[in-house]
Design an enzyme around this catalytic site. Structure first.
Site, PDB file in Angstrom:
ATOM      1  N   GLY A  42      10.750  -9.713   4.918  1.00  0.00           N
ATOM      2  CA  GLY A  42      10.189  -9.163   3.674  1.00  0.00           C
ATOM      3  C   GLY A  42       9.949  -7.669   3.811  1.00  0.00           C
ATOM      4  N   ARG A  54      17.469 -11.377   5.148  1.00  0.00           N
ATOM      5  CA  ARG A  54      17.244 -12.527   6.015  1.00  0.00           C
ATOM      6  C   ARG A  54      18.633 -12.916   6.508  1.00  0.00           C
ATOM      7  NH1 ARG A  54      12.645 -12.931   2.441  1.00  0.00           N
ATOM      8  NH2 ARG A  54      10.904 -12.768   3.876  1.00  0.00           N
ATOM      9  N   ASP A  60       6.421 -11.877  11.344  1.00  0.00           N
ATOM     10  CA  ASP A  60       6.462 -12.750  12.523  1.00  0.00           C
ATOM     11  C   ASP A  60       7.810 -13.465  12.670  1.00  0.00           C
ATOM     12  OD1 ASP A  60       5.933 -14.318  10.320  1.00  0.00           O
ATOM     13  OD2 ASP A  60       4.512 -15.628  11.338  1.00  0.00           O
ATOM     14  N   THR A  74       4.526  -5.921   7.180  1.00  0.00           N
ATOM     15  CA  THR A  74       4.358  -7.016   6.213  1.00  0.00           C
ATOM     16  C   THR A  74       3.152  -6.737   5.337  1.00  0.00           C
ATOM     17  OG1 THR A  74       3.608  -9.304   5.982  1.00  0.00           O
ATOM     18  CG2 THR A  74       3.287  -8.329   8.117  1.00  0.00           C
ATOM     19  N   ASP A 121       1.365  -8.923   4.100  1.00  0.00           N
ATOM     20  CA  ASP A 121       0.423 -10.044   4.193  1.00  0.00           C
ATOM     21  C   ASP A 121      -0.668  -9.891   5.262  1.00  0.00           C
ATOM     22  OD1 ASP A 121       1.545 -11.465   2.124  1.00  0.00           O
ATOM     23  OD2 ASP A 121       3.045 -12.387   3.417  1.00  0.00           O
ATOM     24  N   ASP A 141      -0.800 -10.874   8.254  1.00  0.00           N
ATOM     25  CA  ASP A 141      -1.089 -12.166   8.880  1.00  0.00           C
ATOM     26  C   ASP A 141      -0.549 -12.245  10.306  1.00  0.00           C
ATOM     27  OD1 ASP A 141       1.522 -12.098   8.126  1.00  0.00           O
ATOM     28  OD2 ASP A 141       1.577 -14.128   7.315  1.00  0.00           O
ATOM     29  N   ARG A 198       1.449 -16.284   0.555  1.00  0.00           N
ATOM     30  CA  ARG A 198       1.774 -17.722   0.605  1.00  0.00           C
ATOM     31  C   ARG A 198       0.953 -18.435   1.673  1.00  0.00           C
ATOM     32  NH1 ARG A 198       7.149 -17.157  -1.388  1.00  0.00           N
ATOM     33  NH2 ARG A 198       7.845 -16.179   0.519  1.00  0.00           N
TER      34      ARG A 198
HETATM   35  P1  ADP Z   1       9.568 -11.949   8.293  1.00  0.00           P
HETATM   36  O1  ADP Z   1       9.993 -11.112   9.449  1.00  0.00           O
HETATM   37  O2  ADP Z   1       9.158 -11.116   7.125  1.00  0.00           O
HETATM   38  O3  ADP Z   1       8.534 -12.987   8.697  1.00  0.00           O
HETATM   39  P2  ADP Z   1      11.650 -14.028   8.117  1.00  0.00           P
HETATM   40  O4  ADP Z   1      10.766 -15.136   8.602  1.00  0.00           O
HETATM   41  O5  ADP Z   1      12.519 -14.307   6.951  1.00  0.00           O
HETATM   42  O6  ADP Z   1      10.856 -12.716   7.733  1.00  0.00           O
HETATM   43  O7  ADP Z   1      12.594 -13.596   9.349  1.00  0.00           O
HETATM   44  C1  ADP Z   1      13.514 -12.538   9.227  1.00  0.00           C
HETATM   45  C2  ADP Z   1      14.757 -12.841  10.012  1.00  0.00           C
HETATM   46  O8  ADP Z   1      14.439 -12.948  11.407  1.00  0.00           O
HETATM   47  C3  ADP Z   1      15.451 -14.152   9.705  1.00  0.00           C
HETATM   48  O9  ADP Z   1      16.259 -14.097   8.555  1.00  0.00           O
HETATM   49  C4  ADP Z   1      16.286 -14.349  10.956  1.00  0.00           C
HETATM   50  O10 ADP Z   1      17.440 -13.536  10.921  1.00  0.00           O
HETATM   51  C5  ADP Z   1      15.337 -13.839  12.038  1.00  0.00           C
HETATM   52  N1  ADP Z   1      14.587 -14.970  12.630  1.00  0.00           N
HETATM   53  C6  ADP Z   1      13.441 -15.533  12.186  1.00  0.00           C
HETATM   54  N2  ADP Z   1      13.062 -16.573  12.953  1.00  0.00           N
HETATM   55  C7  ADP Z   1      14.005 -16.691  13.926  1.00  0.00           C
HETATM   56  C8  ADP Z   1      14.212 -17.576  15.022  1.00  0.00           C
HETATM   57  N3  ADP Z   1      13.361 -18.575  15.291  1.00  0.00           N
HETATM   58  N4  ADP Z   1      15.311 -17.383  15.793  1.00  0.00           N
HETATM   59  C9  ADP Z   1      16.179 -16.410  15.538  1.00  0.00           C
HETATM   60  N5  ADP Z   1      16.037 -15.531  14.502  1.00  0.00           N
HETATM   61  C10 ADP Z   1      14.982 -15.665  13.707  1.00  0.00           C
END
Ligand code: ADP
Length: 328
Positions: A16, A77, A108, A131, A133, A135, A177
Site C-alpha cells: 500500500g 503487489r 509488514d 504505511t 496504518d 500497525d 482494516r
Molecule cells: P504491505 O507491504 O503494504 O503490507 P502486502 O501485504 O500486499 O503489502 O505485500 C506487498 C508485497 O510483498 C506482496 O505483493 C508480495 O510481493 C510481497 N510479499 C508479502 N508477503 C510475502 C511473503 N510471505 N513471501 C514473499 N513475498 C511476500
C-alpha cells in the site's frame, strides 16, 4: 572509513502506498550517493525486481519530490514474489547489475517478502515502515500515518460543521482494516463521541444507550468514528444497527476512503522519512542487516525484520478512557 561490502543498492516502494514514501526514496538515494554507492530505483515494488524494471538513480532523479504524495517508483503487489522462482528471477536481475543491498519501503507484507529474500539469497535488506496504518511493532511512527490522520481530521472537522447545522449523527468511516490508530487519533482530535476500532469489541448497545442519554440532554450533534475493520465491518454496518434501534435519529454515513492515502506529506512524515532513509543506508554501511529502521522515543530503533513482521502495536488503554471521559 567503512568496511561495508555493500557497493550498489536498490530501493523500492511496495504494498500500500503512503504519503512520505518519496521523501524516504530521496533520502536513501542521496545518502547512498554521499557514501559513493551506486543507487538503483526499482519500479512497482517487487514486480520491477522480477520483471527487470530497474534504473540507475542520480541526485537529480529525486529532485522536487519531497513534497509529493504517492511514490515516483510506483508500488504494486507482486504475486510472483510469493514463489521461490519469482524471487530467484528477482535475485538474478539484481546480481547482473552487482546490486548487493536493498532498501524496501512498505508494510509488514513487504517485510515478509524482504525477509524471505534475504534468507534465500545473500542480499542484505533494510525495511522502512511505509504505511498509513501505523500497525508495525518497533516504531512509534510509520511513514504516512501523520498525513493520513491529518487528512481525516480536516475532513471530520468539516463534517462536524454540517452535522452541527442539522443536528445530525454522523458515522464516519476511516481506513484501518486491522488497526484502529487512524480512527483513534483522528477521533480524539476531532472530539468524536465514540471511536470503534478492530482491536476492541464493538458494543453497539453501549453506543445506543449513550446516544439516548445525550438526546435527553439535547446533545444532538454526535460523531462516531469507525475504522473500516471494526467488528461490524465499517460505517454502513454500524449505521444499520444504530438506525434499527434509534429510527428517529437523523443519521448519515460518510466513508472517507482513499483521500487518506493521498496528498502532500506533513512535516512530520517528511522528517521521519528523511531520518529513516538516511539511517537505512547508514545501517548497510555499518553492516547492520535485515532490520527495520524505526523511531522510538525520538531515537532510531532497529527491529529484526522477523519481529517487525509479526507483532502489532498495542492500543493504549488510557487513550480509550480519555475518549470516554472527554466525550461525556
Ligand atoms: P504491505 O507491504 O503494504 O503490507 P502486502 O501485504 O500486499 O503489502 O505485500 C506487498 C508485497 O510483498 C506482496 O505483493 C508480495 O510481493 C510481497 N510479499 C508479502 N508477503 C510475502 C511473503 N510471505 N513471501 C514473499 N513475498 C511476500
Amino acid at each position: 572509513m567503512n568496511d561495508s561490502k555493500v557497493t550498489r543498492i536498490g530501493v523500492l516502494t511496495s504494498g500500500g502506498d503512503s504519503p512520505g514514501m518519496n521523501a524516504a526514496v530521496r533520502a536513501v538515494v542521496r545518502t547512498g550517493l554521499f557514501h559513493g554507492l551506486e543507487v538503483y530505483g526499482i519500479m512497482r515494488g517487487y514486480s520491477g525486481m522480477v520483471e527487470d524494471d530497474i534504473f540507475k538513480m542520480e541526485s537529480r532523479s529525486v529532485a522536487n519530490i519531497i513534497q509529493r504524495g504517492g511514490t515516483v517508483l510506483k508500488t504494486a503487489r507482486c504475486k510472483e514474489f510469493f514463489e521461490y522462482e519469482g524471487r530467484k528471477k528477482a535475485y538474478e536481475n539484481l546480481k547482473k547489475r552487482g546490486i548487493n543491498g536493498l532498501v524496501v519501503i512498505g508494510g509488514d507484507g513487504s517485510f515478509n517478502g524482504a525477509l524471505k529474500f534475504s534468507q534465500e539469497f545473500d542480499i542484505p535488506c533494510i525495511g522502512l515502515p511505509g504505511t498509513i496504518d501505523k500497525d508495525i511493532a518497533g516504531t512509534d511512527f510509520t511513514i504516512g500515518f501523520d498525513t493520513a490522520v491529518n487528512t481525516a481530521v480536516e475532513a471530520i472537522d468539516k463534517i462536524r460543521d454540517t452535522a452541527d447545522a442539522h443536528d445530525r449523527l454522523f458515522i464516519i468511516e476511516v481506513m484501518g482494516r486491522d488497526a484502529g490508530y487512524i480512527a483513534l487519533h483522528s477521533g480524539i482530535a476531532t472530539g468524536a463521541e465514540h471511536i470503534l476500532i478492530p482491536e476492541r469489541k464493538t458494543d453497539i448497545d453501549a453506543v445506543v444507550s449513550s446516544l439516548q442519554e445525550k438526546e435527553k440532554r439535547k446533545k444532538l450533534v454526535n460523531l462516531i468514528v469507525v475504522a473500516e475493520g471494526d467488528e461490524f465491518g465499517g460505517g454502513e454496518e454500524v449505521a444499520k444497527h444504530v438506525k434499527a434501534k434509534l429510527p428517529n435519529v437523523d443519521t448519515r454515513v460518510c466513508i472517507l476512503g482513499h483521500i487518506q492515502r493521498g496528498g502532500s506529506p506533513t512535516c512530520l512524515d517528511r522528517l521521519i522519512a528523511s531520518r529513516m532513509g538516511y539511517h537505512a543506508v547508514e545501517s548497510l554501511m555499518t553492516n547492520r542487516y535485515n532490520v527495520m529502521v524505526g523511531i522510538q522515543n525520538n531515537k532510531m530503533h532497529y527491529t529484526p525484520l522477523e519481529n517487525a513482521v509479526k507483532a502489532k502495536q498495542k492500543i493504549n488503554e488510557e487513550w480509550m478512557k480519555i475518549v470516554k471521559i472527554l466525550a461525556s
